[in-house]
Write a protein that holds these residues in place. Structure first.
Motif, mmCIF file in Angstrom:
data_model
loop_
_atom_site.group_PDB
_atom_site.id
_atom_site.type_symbol
_atom_site.label_atom_id
_atom_site.label_comp_id
_atom_site.label_asym_id
_atom_site.label_seq_id
_atom_site.Cartn_x
_atom_site.Cartn_y
_atom_site.Cartn_z
ATOM 1 N N THR A 334 44.769 29.025 39.112
ATOM 2 C CA THR A 334 44.241 30.216 38.439
ATOM 3 C C THR A 334 44.432 31.444 39.313
ATOM 4 O OG1 THR A 334 42.565 28.924 37.287
ATOM 5 C CG2 THR A 334 42.142 31.269 37.482
ATOM 6 N N GLU A 335 44.948 32.514 38.727
ATOM 7 C CA GLU A 335 45.114 33.759 39.472
ATOM 8 C C GLU A 335 43.965 34.706 39.154
ATOM 9 O OE1 GLU A 335 48.953 35.450 38.837
ATOM 10 O OE2 GLU A 335 49.932 34.043 40.195
ATOM 11 N N VAL A 336 43.547 35.425 40.171
ATOM 12 C CA VAL A 336 42.502 36.433 40.006
ATOM 13 C C VAL A 336 43.185 37.795 39.992
ATOM 14 C CG1 VAL A 336 40.455 37.448 41.084
ATOM 15 C CG2 VAL A 336 40.814 34.968 41.190
ATOM 16 N N PHE A 337 42.946 38.566 38.941
ATOM 17 C CA PHE A 337 43.612 39.867 38.805
ATOM 18 C C PHE A 337 42.686 40.982 39.293
ATOM 19 C CE2 PHE A 337 45.667 37.122 35.713
ATOM 20 C CZ PHE A 337 46.996 37.343 36.003
ATOM 21 N N LEU A 338 43.261 41.892 40.067
ATOM 22 C CA LEU A 338 42.511 43.052 40.566
ATOM 23 C C LEU A 338 43.069 44.306 39.911
ATOM 24 C CD1 LEU A 338 42.422 42.127 44.337
ATOM 25 C CD2 LEU A 338 40.432 42.399 42.912
ATOM 26 N N LYS A 339 42.159 45.099 39.343
ATOM 27 C CA LYS A 339 42.598 46.310 38.667
ATOM 28 C C LYS A 339 41.734 47.462 39.152
ATOM 29 C CE LYS A 339 41.603 46.981 34.289
ATOM 30 N NZ LYS A 339 41.475 46.737 32.845
ATOM 31 N N GLU A 340 42.340 48.614 39.368
ATOM 32 C CA GLU A 340 41.548 49.750 39.828
ATOM 33 C C GLU A 340 40.532 50.150 38.780
ATOM 34 O OE1 GLU A 340 43.940 52.991 41.113
ATOM 35 O OE2 GLU A 340 44.536 52.006 42.968
ATOM 36 N N CYS A 341 39.359 50.527 39.247
ATOM 37 C CA CYS A 341 38.278 50.918 38.333
ATOM 38 C C CYS A 341 38.664 52.206 37.604
ATOM 39 C CB CYS A 341 37.014 51.116 39.163
ATOM 40 S SG CYS A 341 35.554 51.308 38.170
ATOM 41 N N PRO A 342 38.395 52.296 36.283
ATOM 42 C CA PRO A 342 38.769 53.514 35.548
ATOM 43 C C PRO A 342 37.995 54.760 35.962
ATOM 44 C CG PRO A 342 37.571 51.955 34.136
ATOM 45 C CD PRO A 342 37.854 51.246 35.408
ATOM 46 N N ASP A 343 36.868 54.573 36.650
ATOM 47 C CA ASP A 343 36.047 55.707 37.095
ATOM 48 C C ASP A 343 36.839 56.539 38.120
ATOM 49 O OD1 ASP A 343 34.201 57.415 38.056
ATOM 50 O OD2 ASP A 343 32.664 55.927 38.526
ATOM 51 N N PRO A 344 37.127 57.814 37.820
ATOM 52 C CA PRO A 344 37.979 58.625 38.721
ATOM 53 C C PRO A 344 37.313 58.917 40.069
ATOM 54 C CG PRO A 344 37.086 59.972 36.935
ATOM 55 C CD PRO A 344 36.721 58.557 36.621
ATOM 56 N N ASP A 345 35.983 58.884 40.132
ATOM 57 C CA ASP A 345 35.274 59.196 41.381
ATOM 58 C C ASP A 345 35.080 57.974 42.274
ATOM 59 O OD1 ASP A 345 35.018 61.774 40.393
ATOM 60 O OD2 ASP A 345 33.140 61.283 39.354
ATOM 61 N N SER A 346 35.669 56.849 41.902
ATOM 62 C CA SER A 346 35.410 55.614 42.638
ATOM 63 C C SER A 346 36.719 54.940 43.032
ATOM 64 C CB SER A 346 34.574 54.680 41.747
ATOM 65 O OG SER A 346 34.598 53.387 42.238
ATOM 66 N N ASP A 347 36.707 54.265 44.198
ATOM 67 C CA ASP A 347 37.882 53.476 44.567
ATOM 68 C C ASP A 347 37.569 51.973 44.450
ATOM 69 O OD1 ASP A 347 36.205 53.238 46.688
ATOM 70 O OD2 ASP A 347 37.648 53.822 48.235
ATOM 71 N N ASP A 348 36.616 51.642 43.573
ATOM 72 C CA ASP A 348 36.275 50.237 43.321
ATOM 73 C C ASP A 348 37.390 49.552 42.520
ATOM 74 O OD1 ASP A 348 33.925 50.711 44.574
ATOM 75 O OD2 ASP A 348 32.661 50.665 42.786
ATOM 76 N N TYR A 349 37.299 48.220 42.491
ATOM 77 C CA TYR A 349 38.235 47.416 41.703
ATOM 78 C C TYR A 349 37.458 46.542 40.726
ATOM 79 C CZ TYR A 349 42.197 48.564 44.714
ATOM 80 O OH TYR A 349 43.201 49.222 45.383
ATOM 81 N N THR A 352 39.291 40.427 37.346
ATOM 82 C CA THR A 352 39.373 39.795 36.034
ATOM 83 C C THR A 352 39.826 38.350 36.210
ATOM 84 O OG1 THR A 352 40.032 41.930 35.111
ATOM 85 C CG2 THR A 352 40.364 40.009 33.711
ATOM 86 N N ILE A 353 39.028 37.429 35.695
ATOM 87 C CA ILE A 353 39.328 35.999 35.845
ATOM 88 C C ILE A 353 39.189 35.307 34.492
ATOM 89 C CG2 ILE A 353 38.649 33.828 36.968
ATOM 90 C CD1 ILE A 353 37.426 35.502 39.227
ATOM 91 N N LYS A 354 40.198 34.518 34.141
ATOM 92 C CA LYS A 354 40.094 33.677 32.935
ATOM 93 C C LYS A 354 39.598 32.301 33.371
ATOM 94 C CE LYS A 354 42.605 32.137 28.830
ATOM 95 N NZ LYS A 354 42.387 30.704 28.832
ATOM 96 N N GLY A 355 38.437 31.888 32.837
ATOM 97 C CA GLY A 355 37.848 30.598 33.202
ATOM 98 C C GLY A 355 38.749 29.428 32.799
ATOM 99 N N ILE A 356 38.630 28.322 33.546
ATOM 100 C CA ILE A 356 39.494 27.160 33.269
ATOM 101 C C ILE A 356 38.874 26.242 32.204
ATOM 102 C CG2 ILE A 356 40.521 27.142 35.564
ATOM 103 C CD1 ILE A 356 38.603 24.709 36.149
#
Length: 366
Positions: A334-349, A352-356
């Protein structure tokens, strides 16, 4: 990883040792760990790792463990999780938290309820203490549907001699974890904590509390730190003291920090150090702290065949985090996907994980 098709998932080194064994049990796939401290003066498994394997043997049925003559290679074939009642004597080289933590991954998927008594040291600099597990990790289980779990401190045992007793009870047996969706940074509403001591003057506890409150006085939310003084036979075999602080949010997310005192330390310094650690952990975390991430991610991986999402801070993506994701991919595929947070004031990620679609089959096996 070997090029030939191996019946085992092959790993190298002693890093992530406990989690690799846990992932093997949850996936039902045998693993082989090679080159365990092969370059050290004392190569192979340490006493606490052998003790951990004994504990795994006790709470599972049919697990097979083969250790090479030098202790640098181990082959582990997982059995089924059976749980039940068991007393485990932990070596003083690691605290009971080292052994309690991996049980949280297995207990909800057991055939029988877990009732484990751990004896040994109850605090250390490197592994989770009792309050850290109670306030930091058990609430994570609650978010995934494991509601009846408790950790009781019967005796405190400070390092180096220990003498503590801790009772882990997990009564919730679930088929699958609930799918996680947490995309907002929670707002901290209060900070609570406990300062404890064993076989030393109770005044040290109050001095630690004063040191922590001095740092936290301008934080703008309620701070409540209780004193927990242990005396007599319940206070273990060694003098010691420490403090655990936890930030609380309205949605019941918790981030924790802890600190223990050594000989010659000033109690006020230990209190303020724990407070600064907590503030640093809060600023470097999104929803949950760094030490809670592995538990949350593994539960998301073994959840329903649905997309789970969790917000993490950029600072939480470190070497340990990458190794965790690689181990999960190697065992579960299983791969874990990291996506930048849509909030422009934040550098959070956003993770996203699809359960097995893991299902607890252990309950059905007689």
């Amino acid at each position: 990883m070997s090029s030939k098709k191996s019946p085992f998932k092959v790993f190298q080194g002693s890093q992530n040792f406990r989690l690799r064994v846990i992932l093997s049990i949850l996936s039902g796939k045998p693993i082989k760990i090679e080159k365990i401290r092969s370059d050290d003066l004392n190569p192979g498994l340490k006493d606490f790792e052998v003790s951990f394997l004994r504990l795994i043997e006790a709470v599972t049925n049919g697990s097979s463990i083969e250790i090479s003559y030098t202790g640098t290679t181990i082959i582990f074939k997982p059995g089924i999780i059976v749980g039940g009642s068991y007393t485990h004597n932990c070596p003083t080289s690691k605290p009971v938290g080292y052994f309690v933590e991996p049980m949280l991954y297995l207990a909800p998927f057991s055939k029988k309820k877990f009732s484990l008594l751990f004896r040994g040291v109850t605090a250390s600099h490197n592994d989770a203490g009792i309050e850290a597990i109670k306030w930091g990790l058990l609430p994570i289980l609650e978010k995934f549907g494991v509601r009846e779990c408790a950790l009781h401190t019967l005796k405190r045992g400070s390092p180096p001699l220990g003498g503590g007793e801790v009772h882990l009870v997990v009564d919730s047996l679930i088929a699958q974890p609930i799918t996680m969706h947490e995309l907002d940074r929670p707002v901290i509403t209060a900070i609570k904590g406990v300062a404890y001591s064993t076989r030393v003057s109770p005044s040290l506890v109050n001095r630690m509390i004063d040191g922590a409150k001095k740092v936290l006085k301008d934080i703008g939310c309620e701070v409540n730190i209780t004193a927990d003084v242990w005396r007599g036979e319940n206070s273990g075999k060694s003098p010691g003291w420490g403090i655990t602080l936890v930030s609380e949010t309205k949605k019941n997310w918790y981030i924790f920090a802890e600190c223990i005192g050594d000989a010659g330390d000033v109690p006020e310094d230990i209190g303020s150090k724990a407070a600064y650690h907590l503030l640093e952990e809060i600023s470097n975390s999104a929803v949950i702290g760094r030490n809670q991430l592995p538990l949350a991610i593994v539960y998301m991986v073994i959840g329903k065949e649905d997309i789970g999402r969790l917000r993490i801070a950029k600072g939480q993506i470190d070497e340990k985090f990458i190794i965790l994701l690689r181990d999960i991919k190697h065992i579960f595929g299983t791969e874990v996907f990291l996506k930048e947070c849509p909030d422009p004031d934040s550098d959070d990620y956003i993770i996203t994980i699809k359960g097995i679609g893991f299902t607890n089959a252990n309950k059905k096996i007689a």
